[in-house]
Design a protein around this motif. Structure first.
Motif, PDB file in Angstrom:
ATOM      1  N   GLY A   1      37.285  35.628  34.394  1.00 21.81           N
ATOM      2  CA  GLY A   1      36.700  36.632  35.281  1.00 21.81           C
ATOM      3  C   GLY A   1      37.097  36.480  36.733  1.00 21.81           C
ATOM      4  O   GLY A   1      37.597  37.421  37.360  1.00 21.81           O
ATOM      5  N   ARG A   2      36.872  35.291  37.293  1.00 22.00           N
ATOM      6  CA  ARG A   2      37.223  35.067  38.700  1.00 22.00           C
ATOM      7  C   ARG A   2      38.731  35.124  38.897  1.00 22.00           C
ATOM      8  O   ARG A   2      39.226  35.662  39.888  1.00 22.00           O
ATOM      9  N   SER A   3      39.464  34.582  37.939  1.00 23.29           N
ATOM     10  CA  SER A   3      40.925  34.611  38.064  1.00 23.29           C
ATOM     11  C   SER A   3      41.457  36.035  37.994  1.00 23.29           C
ATOM     12  O   SER A   3      42.467  36.355  38.620  1.00 23.29           O
ATOM     13  N   ALA A   4      40.774  36.913  37.272  1.00 20.13           N
ATOM     14  CA  ALA A   4      41.181  38.325  37.228  1.00 20.13           C
ATOM     15  C   ALA A   4      41.062  38.954  38.609  1.00 20.13           C
ATOM     16  O   ALA A   4      41.952  39.701  39.043  1.00 20.13           O
ATOM     17  N   GLN A   5      39.985  38.649  39.325  1.00 19.96           N
ATOM     18  CA  GLN A   5      39.795  39.190  40.674  1.00 19.96           C
ATOM     19  C   GLN A   5      40.897  38.692  41.611  1.00 19.96           C
ATOM     20  O   GLN A   5      41.465  39.459  42.389  1.00 19.96           O
ATOM     21  N   VAL A   6      41.192  37.398  41.548  1.00 19.95           N
ATOM     22  CA  VAL A   6      42.230  36.830  42.415  1.00 19.95           C
ATOM     23  C   VAL A   6      43.594  37.379  42.028  1.00 19.95           C
ATOM     24  O   VAL A   6      44.416  37.700  42.899  1.00 19.95           O
ATOM     25  N   THR A   7      43.855  37.538  40.738  1.00 26.25           N
ATOM     26  CA  THR A   7      45.141  38.101  40.287  1.00 26.25           C
ATOM     27  C   THR A   7      45.339  39.498  40.860  1.00 26.25           C
ATOM     28  O   THR A   7      46.412  39.815  41.378  1.00 26.25           O
ATOM     29  N   MET A   8      44.302  40.325  40.795  1.00 28.40           N
ATOM     30  CA  MET A   8      44.423  41.685  41.329  1.00 28.40           C
ATOM     31  C   MET A   8      44.698  41.659  42.832  1.00 28.40           C
ATOM     32  O   MET A   8      45.514  42.432  43.334  1.00 28.40           O
ATOM     33  N   TYR A   9      44.048  40.769  43.551  1.00 33.44           N
ATOM     34  CA  TYR A   9      44.284  40.637  44.986  1.00 33.44           C
ATOM     35  C   TYR A   9      45.746  40.253  45.245  1.00 33.44           C
ATOM     36  O   TYR A   9      46.408  40.838  46.102  1.00 33.44           O
ATOM     37  N   LEU A  10      46.240  39.274  44.492  1.00 38.17           N
ATOM     38  CA  LEU A  10      47.619  38.823  44.691  1.00 38.17           C
ATOM     39  C   LEU A  10      48.619  39.931  44.377  1.00 38.17           C
ATOM     40  O   LEU A  10      49.590  40.126  45.114  1.00 38.17           O
ATOM     41  N   VAL A  11      48.380  40.671  43.310  1.00 38.13           N
ATOM     42  CA  VAL A  11      49.270  41.778  42.954  1.00 38.13           C
ATOM     43  C   VAL A  11      49.279  42.815  44.074  1.00 38.13           C
ATOM     44  O   VAL A  11      50.340  43.335  44.449  1.00 38.13           O
ATOM     45  N   GLN A  12      48.117  43.075  44.664  1.00 36.68           N
ATOM     46  CA  GLN A  12      48.044  44.020  45.777  1.00 36.68           C
ATOM     47  C   GLN A  12      48.820  43.516  46.993  1.00 36.68           C
ATOM     48  O   GLN A  12      49.274  44.313  47.815  1.00 36.68           O
ATOM     49  N   GLN A  13      48.981  42.197  47.106  1.00 37.87           N
ATOM     50  CA  GLN A  13      49.747  41.611  48.206  1.00 37.87           C
ATOM     51  C   GLN A  13      51.243  41.552  47.886  1.00 37.87           C
ATOM     52  O   GLN A  13      52.029  41.034  48.666  1.00 37.87           O
ATOM     53  N   GLY A  14      51.628  42.045  46.714  1.00 35.76           N
ATOM     54  CA  GLY A  14      53.033  42.059  46.331  1.00 35.76           C
ATOM     55  C   GLY A  14      53.502  40.778  45.657  1.00 35.76           C
ATOM     56  O   GLY A  14      54.701  40.558  45.508  1.00 35.76           O
ATOM     57  N   ILE A  15      52.571  39.939  45.231  1.00 33.00           N
ATOM     58  CA  ILE A  15      52.904  38.675  44.580  1.00 33.00           C
ATOM     59  C   ILE A  15      52.902  38.878  43.070  1.00 33.00           C
ATOM     60  O   ILE A  15      52.020  39.542  42.521  1.00 33.00           O
ATOM     61  N   ASP A  16      53.898  38.311  42.395  1.00 37.45           N
ATOM     62  CA  ASP A  16      53.975  38.363  40.939  1.00 37.45           C
ATOM     63  C   ASP A  16      52.937  37.390  40.386  1.00 37.45           C
ATOM     64  O   ASP A  16      53.143  36.179  40.393  1.00 37.45           O
ATOM     65  N   ALA A  17      51.795  37.908  39.950  1.00 36.58           N
ATOM     66  CA  ALA A  17      50.695  37.075  39.479  1.00 36.58           C
ATOM     67  C   ALA A  17      50.167  37.599  38.155  1.00 36.58           C
ATOM     68  O   ALA A  17      50.170  38.806  37.915  1.00 36.58           O
ATOM     69  N   VAL A  18      49.727  36.677  37.300  1.00 34.53           N
ATOM     70  CA  VAL A  18      49.112  37.035  36.028  1.00 34.53           C
ATOM     71  C   VAL A  18      47.842  36.221  35.833  1.00 34.53           C
ATOM     72  O   VAL A  18      47.747  35.072  36.271  1.00 34.53           O
ATOM     73  N   ASN A  19      46.885  36.828  35.181  1.00 34.41           N
ATOM     74  CA  ASN A  19      45.630  36.183  34.836  1.00 34.41           C
ATOM     75  C   ASN A  19      45.804  35.468  33.499  1.00 34.41           C
ATOM     76  O   ASN A  19      46.348  36.033  32.556  1.00 34.41           O
ATOM     77  N   ILE A  20      45.342  34.232  33.416  1.00 31.51           N
ATOM     78  CA  ILE A  20      45.408  33.491  32.157  1.00 31.51           C
ATOM     79  C   ILE A  20      44.199  33.858  31.309  1.00 31.51           C
ATOM     80  O   ILE A  20      43.062  33.540  31.649  1.00 31.51           O
TER      81      ILE A  20
END
Length: 109
Positions: free
Chosen positions: A65-84
């Motif tokens: 759950g928390r990692s999903a929120q951070v993943t979405m933030y990172l993606v919005q910043q243009g970072i290639d991020a995935v939630n585990i």
């Protein structure tokens, strides 16, 4: 949201653990960068300094759950991020090592 399973991770993949300090101290994945969700915005610079040049950020928490929120933030910043998917609970269930800061076996809170 970009998601990956624990079994998709390879040795050397960049792992960002966003669990709180007590969870981290109980046990974490070796080599993970620890920035708790509650401190993430203030400590964002630590992540950008540690980012791999051509890799992706795999974000993990206890269950996803928390990692999903951070993943979405990172993606919005243009970072290639995935939630585990399933977080550290899935990590431990898959038999991946969970250690403490001093290298002893740990557990997932």
């Amino acid at each position: 949201m970009p998601t990956a399973g624990v079994t998709d991770l390879k040795d050397g993949d960049f792992l960002l653990d966003v669990r709180e300090n007590d969870e981290w101290q109980a046990g974490h994945a070796e080599g993970a960068l620890h920035i708790p969700t509650s401190e993430f915005v203030a400590r964002y610079g630590e992540l950008t300094e540690a980012l791999p040049q051509d890799g992706r950020v795999h974000v993990i928490c206890r269950s996803g759950g928390r990692s999903a929120q951070v993943t979405m933030y990172l993606v919005q910043q243009g970072i290639d991020a995935v939630n585990i998917d399933g977080g550290m609970q899935s990590w431990a269930a898959a038999g991946r090592p969970v250690i403490t800061d001093d290298g002893r076996p740990g557990h997932v809170l």
